[in-house]
Write an enzyme that holds these catalytic residues in place. Structure first.
Site, short mmCIF file in Angstrom:
data_model
loop_
_atom_site.label_atom_id
_atom_site.label_comp_id
_atom_site.label_asym_id
_atom_site.label_seq_id
_atom_site.Cartn_x
_atom_site.Cartn_y
_atom_site.Cartn_z
N ASP A 54 -3.42 -54.42 -39.73
CA ASP A 54 -3.68 -55.40 -40.81
C ASP A 54 -2.36 -55.80 -41.48
O ASP A 54 -2.07 -56.98 -41.69
CB ASP A 54 -4.55 -54.74 -41.90
CG ASP A 54 -6.02 -54.98 -41.66
OD1 ASP A 54 -6.84 -54.48 -42.46
OD2 ASP A 54 -6.37 -55.66 -40.67
N GLU A 79 -4.49 -58.66 -48.75
CA GLU A 79 -5.28 -57.46 -49.02
C GLU A 79 -4.41 -56.21 -49.01
O GLU A 79 -4.59 -55.30 -49.78
CB GLU A 79 -6.37 -57.36 -47.95
CG GLU A 79 -7.24 -56.12 -48.07
CD GLU A 79 -8.47 -56.20 -47.16
OE1 GLU A 79 -8.58 -57.14 -46.37
OE2 GLU A 79 -9.32 -55.31 -47.30
N ASP A 153 -6.34 -62.70 -45.59
CA ASP A 153 -7.09 -61.54 -45.14
C ASP A 153 -6.81 -61.42 -43.64
O ASP A 153 -7.30 -62.22 -42.87
CB ASP A 153 -8.58 -61.70 -45.41
CG ASP A 153 -9.31 -60.37 -45.19
OD1 ASP A 153 -10.44 -60.23 -45.68
OD2 ASP A 153 -8.74 -59.47 -44.55
N ASP A 156 -10.79 -59.85 -41.51
CA ASP A 156 -11.96 -59.57 -42.35
C ASP A 156 -13.08 -59.02 -41.46
O ASP A 156 -13.13 -59.31 -40.27
CB ASP A 156 -12.43 -60.86 -43.03
CG ASP A 156 -13.60 -60.59 -43.96
OD1 ASP A 156 -13.52 -59.61 -44.74
OD2 ASP A 156 -14.60 -61.31 -43.90
N THR A 158 -13.62 -55.63 -41.10
CA THR A 158 -12.89 -54.55 -40.43
C THR A 158 -13.82 -53.69 -39.57
O THR A 158 -13.54 -53.37 -38.43
CB THR A 158 -12.26 -53.66 -41.54
OG1 THR A 158 -11.38 -54.47 -42.29
CG2 THR A 158 -11.55 -52.48 -40.96
N ASP A 301 -11.02 -62.65 -49.36
CA ASP A 301 -12.22 -62.87 -48.53
C ASP A 301 -12.72 -64.30 -48.65
O ASP A 301 -13.25 -64.87 -47.71
CB ASP A 301 -13.36 -61.95 -49.01
CG ASP A 301 -13.14 -60.48 -48.71
OD1 ASP A 301 -13.41 -59.66 -49.60
OD2 ASP A 301 -12.67 -60.16 -47.60
C1 2IP Z 1 -15.06 -56.70 -46.44
C2 2IP Z 1 -15.88 -57.25 -45.31
C3 2IP Z 1 -17.20 -56.58 -45.39
C4 2IP Z 1 -17.89 -57.03 -46.69
C5 2IP Z 1 -17.01 -56.67 -47.88
C6 2IP Z 1 -15.63 -57.28 -47.72
O1 2IP Z 1 -13.73 -57.00 -46.21
O2 2IP Z 1 -15.99 -58.65 -45.36
O3 2IP Z 1 -17.95 -56.95 -44.28
O4 2IP Z 1 -19.09 -56.31 -46.81
O5 2IP Z 1 -17.62 -57.17 -49.06
O6 2IP Z 1 -14.79 -56.92 -48.82
P1 2IP Z 1 -20.45 -56.93 -46.15
O7 2IP Z 1 -20.27 -56.83 -44.68
O8 2IP Z 1 -21.55 -56.07 -46.67
O9 2IP Z 1 -20.55 -58.35 -46.61
P2 2IP Z 1 -12.89 -55.99 -45.19
O10 2IP Z 1 -13.68 -55.91 -43.93
O11 2IP Z 1 -11.60 -56.71 -45.01
O12 2IP Z 1 -12.80 -54.69 -45.89
CA CA Z 2 -11.99 -58.69 -46.18
#
Ligand code: 2IP
Ligand code: CA
Length: 377
Positions: A54, A79, A153, A156, A158, A301
């Site tokens: 990342d 991030e 990001d 996203d 992950t 995001d």
């Molecule tokens: C995350 C990713 C997750 C999301 C979360 C984000 O960013 O988009 O999928 O949760 O809110 O902050 P959800 O999948 O429940 O929407 P990252 O993957 O970069 O941590």
């Molecule tokens: Ca993210």
């Protein structure tokens, strides 16, 4: 500013290529997926390889944009922090060097001398990307780089990137999870007002060549500045039989799930992984609205896909703030902004979307959702 857009499309494709290499090169993939915990974690090894992937993608984007637009230096954020302290208390700053050899040498110091991994990663970082075939010619924006800031990001969703389940995407169908949910997000906002003005999204795992030539990505872009609105995507046509479809995070509150299920019918209430991916589903018309009541997403995001929705006549609201406005009139609704942190929080939480969000294309659909949620949160 068309050259900023074409630069961001190019660097997003480079980032997507690094993300693909980290999964396709088995040596890197092993580092990516192995959980280094407890005693077997080599103390010189930087936190975990995923974080390093990342960080290096984020630093590559920062390096390339700053080289082209030096006035943006200091306003390109993301991030991850590129300052690591490894297990021995040695502090290392991960950056992209001027040459591939220099980058490989630096990466080897945070990969405990793993020169194979360091060279493979450095090669992908310094490799020129394939062209993205998207034309942005003739686009002029009355903006100068010194007015702008950037949220990155690097990857996203992950969890979906690591898990790596493959889907063969079908036009018009929302697949809730899999590698296609992983996105590179680069959002540009006005430093003065925090409004998103440009967004680039790259979906590194959009199509896998059945003949074995590997994955191909897909790029999306949007600009929204005053009356200038342009997007790589056209406004989707209304779905058959009308009605409203909503996409949620699987971790959404039951009260929100129940309220929206009664509004749109259980078969039009969908779930998907990835905050950026869910907003992309609204952009593409795979869902009409994305609602999130929790403060679990961040400026990195939402900034890029927010710009694309603005370009299409929609937007991304702060849910809590917008529900507070008594009239719910359009001018009372609060679009998310990207220039000011929440001073009462620390670290990454300063940049969380604490009031939750609603991503929408159409104001009449938005009004129905806001009326349904009023008084329930
Ligand atoms: C995350 C990713 C997750 C999301 C979360 C984000 O960013 O988009 O999928 O949760 O809110 O902050 P959800 O999948 O429940 O929407 P990252 O993957 O970069 O941590
Ligand atoms: Ca993210």
């Amino acid at each position: 500013m068309a050259d900023l857009l074409s630069s961001l499309l190019r660097v997003a494709e480079k980032a997507a290529n690094v993300a693909r290499v980290c999964r396709q090169e088995s040596h890197l993939f092993q580092l990516l997926v192995q959980e280094k915990k407890g005693d077997d974690k080599n103390k010189k090894f930087i936190q975990d390889f995923k974080t390093l992937a990342d960080v290096i993608i984020q630093e590559m984007i920062r390096h390339d944009v700053e080289a082209r637009f030096p006035e943006m230096a200091g306003f390109i954020n993301g991030e991850e922090s590129n300052k690591f302290e490894n297990g021995l208390g040695e502090s290392v700053t991960v950056t992209v060097c001027g040459t591939e050899e220099g980058t490989a040498k630096l990466l080897a110091t945070v990969l405990d001398g793993d020169h194979t991994a360091a060279s493979l990663l450095a090669q992908a970082i310094h490799q020129d990307p394939q062209t993205t075939h998207l034309t942005t010619e003739g686009l002029t924006l009355p903006l100068s780089p010194s007015e702008l800031g950037i949220w990155i990001d690097p990857i996203d969703a992950t969890s979906q990137y690591i898990e790596g389940r493959e889907e063969v995407l079908e036009e018009g169908h929302l697949f809730p999870s899999g590698l296609h949910c992983a996105l590179v997000l680069i959002g540009v906002f006005l430093r003065s007002t925090g409004q998103p003005v440009m967004g680039v999204i790259n979906q590194p795992f959009n199509y896998k060549d059945p003949a074995g030539a590997g994955w191909r990505g897909k790029s999306f872009w949007g600009v929204s500045c005053g009356s200038i609105k342009a997007c790589s995507e056209s406004r989707p046509k209304p779905g058959p039989g009308g009605g409203l479809s909503v996409v949620l995070s699987s971790s959404e509150k039951p009260v929100v799930k129940e309220a929206l299920s009664s509004l749109c019918g259980p078969d039009k209430l969908m779930y998907a992984s990835g905050a950026g991916f869910k907003i992309l589903c609204v952009i593409q018309g795979l869902a009409d609205v994305y609602v999130l009541s929790e403060g679990s997403t961040f400026k990195w995001d939402s900034c890029a896909p927010h710009a694309l929705l603005l370009a299409l006549g929609g937007g991304v609201l702060d849910l809590t703030q917008s529900l507070k406005s008594s009239s719910g009139a359009q001018d009372q609704l609060t679009e998310l902004t990207y220039h000011q942190p929440y001073a009462e929080y620390k670290g990454a939480d300063r940049w969380a979307n604490h009031g939750g969000l609603v991503a929408y294309r159409d104001c009449s659909q938005l009004r129905k959702v806001m009326e349904t949620l009023k008084g329930k949160l």
